[in-house]
Each structure stands twice: as structure tokens, then as C-alpha cells.
Scaffold this motif. Structure first.
Motif, short mmCIF file in Angstrom:
data_model
loop_
_atom_site.label_atom_id
_atom_site.label_comp_id
_atom_site.label_asym_id
_atom_site.label_seq_id
_atom_site.Cartn_x
_atom_site.Cartn_y
_atom_site.Cartn_z
N TYR A 166 0.99 -0.96 -0.18
CA TYR A 166 0.02 -0.31 -0.16
C TYR A 166 0.89 1.01 -0.41
O TYR A 166 0.01 1.75 0.13
N ASP A 211 -9.96 -0.79 -0.23
CA ASP A 211 -10.35 -0.55 -1.44
C ASP A 211 -10.37 -2.54 -2.05
O ASP A 211 -9.49 -2.50 -2.18
N THR A 213 -10.31 -4.02 -4.43
CA THR A 213 -10.26 -4.16 -6.08
C THR A 213 -8.44 -3.73 -5.75
O THR A 213 -7.84 -4.48 -6.27
N ARG A 214 -8.15 -2.48 -4.91
CA ARG A 214 -6.45 -3.15 -4.87
C ARG A 214 -5.91 -3.37 -3.85
O ARG A 214 -5.12 -4.49 -4.38
N SER A 215 -6.55 -3.61 -3.89
CA SER A 215 -6.40 -5.40 -2.33
C SER A 215 -5.99 -6.74 -2.67
O SER A 215 -4.86 -7.20 -3.06
N GLU A 217 -6.10 -7.36 -6.35
CA GLU A 217 -4.30 -6.14 -7.30
C GLU A 217 -3.52 -7.10 -6.90
O GLU A 217 -2.66 -7.58 -7.50
#
Ligand code: ADP
Length: 266
Positions: A166, A211, A213-215, A217
Motif C-alpha cells: 500500500y 479498497d 480492488t486494490r487489495s 490486485e
């Protein structure tokens, strides 16, 4: 939430009183709601990679197999998604063992500094590749803690990999270790995306992510912090997180030291 039961109190067919029983079922309700939410989350998390695997496999069988490059790409996606499912299932099994007190703890006096150095060495290549810098301040002499080496390593690995995941390219990660008030205190600080204030109180909950989506990805399961907290608490320690959106995050882990006796890490 209150559950109430009423019954008239009769004597010789005359109502002489009233009985009301109120039961506070708020906690029961909350636990039941949490259990349902957890099952829904697990199903969803498993179904997402399965859907991807299924559709890529079908496309391959429908003819894409004839094309070498597409076949390679699709097989690689299937492989990654299978890896994701494996990670998820092993995290879930680990949590279930922790919940049911079935975890086998190999407790002995260990040196936190040595574990941290190992974890940093393992992550170093990735951190450098992302153009990040890591600065660790580990005192040469620290008291030992009574702990399970692999489990503590896993906690540090989870927290450091979050800092790495992150934090954007070129960011910084700091690790500080100190001994204070009979606790060995490790602080992981990053200059990453941070966590909004409103999400902080729930961040240790299973599957809670700022988030999704971020996690995803980044290959996350959404269980890393919950596992870390269970392990730290099982050692009689504490874990806390503070963060500022857009600025960075700090995670502090404290584990009770065996005694004031100092042990050289060299
Ligand atoms: P994940 O597998 O999604 O990383 P974790 O349980 O480790 O799951 O973390 C939960 C969520 O907390 C992450 O999805 C992310 O939103 C947030 N988070 C954890 N560590 C950091 C950090 N160092 N910086 C910013 N956000 C973080």
C-alpha cells in the motif's frame, strides 16, 4: 434488542399478577449477524477466482488452445487464481485453528531483532524493485521474548508486506524497535496511501478492506491483519494501527519481554 415473554399469574382462575421476562439478545444477534456475514464473505471470495478460472478454461477449450500465446496467457491467469484460492484457504484454516485453540505453539525465548532481519531480507528484492527504501533501526541489544518464532515471523511478514503493497513506488518504509515498559515494541511506518479515519476502527475485522480492488490486485486475502492480531494477542501482546489518508500508516506491535536481561543480536 429485547426478547420478552409474558405470562399471567393465576390463582384459582383469577389473575393475581403478571410475569414479564425480558432477555437482552443484542449480543446473540450481533454474533449471529457476524457469522452470516463471514460465511457470505468466504463464499464470495472463493467464487470470484472460481468464476475466472472457469471462464478462461472454457475459452481455451472452445478453441483458444490452438493459439500458443493466448494459451500461455490464459493458463497463467488460471494459475494465479488457483494460487489466490490456496492463499485464502490456508488463511481461513489458520484462523479457524486460532479460533478453536488448536494452534500448536512452539514457545521459546526468541530474539525479535533476528526475526525482523530475516523478514526484511526476504522482502528486500521486491521492495527495491518497487523503488522503495527501507530503513530499520534495530538496537543491538534487546531482551528476548517468549514466543513462537514462525508465528511472530508471519506477523512481521504480513505487516511489512502491507507496507510494501500500500505504498507507491519510491515510498519509504521505516522499522523501529525499542524496549519500553517490559515490552519489546516494533513500529512499522510507511509513506503510503493511508487509511481513511472512518475505516480504522474496523480494519482488523476479517475481510475488511478499504479498497477491495486494490487489495485483490495486490494478491491480498483481507485476512492478514486479523491473523496478525490473533497471534499477537495469543502472546499476551498488543497491536494497534494509526494512519493518515494520503500520508501513511503506522502499525505498532508490542510483545512482553521475558525479563530486563539484554541479549546481543550479533
Ligand atoms: P489485505 O490482504 O487486503 O492486505 P489485511 O488484513 O492485511 O488484508 O489488511 C486489511 C486492509 O487494511 C487492506 O485491504 C488495506 O485496505 C488496509 N491496510 C493494511 N495495511 C495498510 C497500510 N500499510 N497502508 C494502507 N492500507 C493498509
Amino acid at each position: 434488542i429485547l426478547k420478552s415473554i409474558y405470562a399471567p399469574l393465576r390463582r384459582e382462575n383469577r389473575i393475581v399478577g403478571h410475569i414479564f421476562v425480558f432477555q437482552d439478545i443484542t449480543k446473540q444477534h450481533r454474533l449471529e449477524a457476524m457469522r452470516k456475514e463471514f460465511v457470505a464473505n468466504v463464499s464470495h471470495e472463493l467464487r470470484t477466482p472460481l468464476t475466472t478460472i472457469k471462464s478462461y478454461a472454457e475459452t481455451l477449450l472452445d478453441g483458444a488452445l490452438e493459439e500458443a500465446e493466448i494459451s500461455r496467457q490464459f493458463t497463467s491467469v488460471i494459475n494465479d487464481e488457483a494460487d489466490r484460492m490456496t492463499r485464502l484457504v490456508s488463511d481461513l484454516l489458520e484462523l479457524s485453528r486460532l479460533d478453536n485453540k488448536e494452534t500448536k505453539w512452539d514457545m521459546k525465548p526468541i530474539d525479535i531483532g533476528t526475526i525482523l532481519k530475516n523478514v526484511i531480507t526476504k522482502m528486500d528484492v521486491n521492495i527495491k524493485r518497487k523503488g522503495q527504501t527501507i530503513k530499520a533501526n534495530i538496537p543491538e541489544e534487546l531482551p528476548e521474548v517468549f514466543a513462537d518464532n514462525d508465528k511472530v515471523e508471519q506477523v512481521f511478514q504480513n505487516i511489512l508486506s502491507n507496507a510494501y503493497k500500500y505504498t507507491p513506488e519510491g515510498g519509504k518504509i521505516y522499522i523501529d524497535v525499542e524496549y519500553a515498559e517490559k515490552m519489546v515494541k516494533v513500529t512499522f511506518k510507511d509513506t503510503g496511501v493511508g487509511i481513511p479515519k472512518e475505516d480504522l476502527p474496523r480494519i482488523f475485522e476479517r475481510f475488511y478492506r478499504v479498497d477491495k480492488t486494490r487489495s485483490r490486485e495486490m494478491g491480498g486475502t483481507g485476512l492478514g491483519l486479523s491473523i496478525a492480531r490473533e497471534i499477537v494477542q495469543a502472546h499476551g501482546g498488543e497491536i494497534s494501527i494509526s494512519s493518515e489518508l494520503g500520508k501513511g500508516t503506522s502499525v505498532i506491535i508490542q510483545i512482553p519481554a521475558i525479563s530486563g536481561q539484554l541479549v546481543s543480536t550479533n
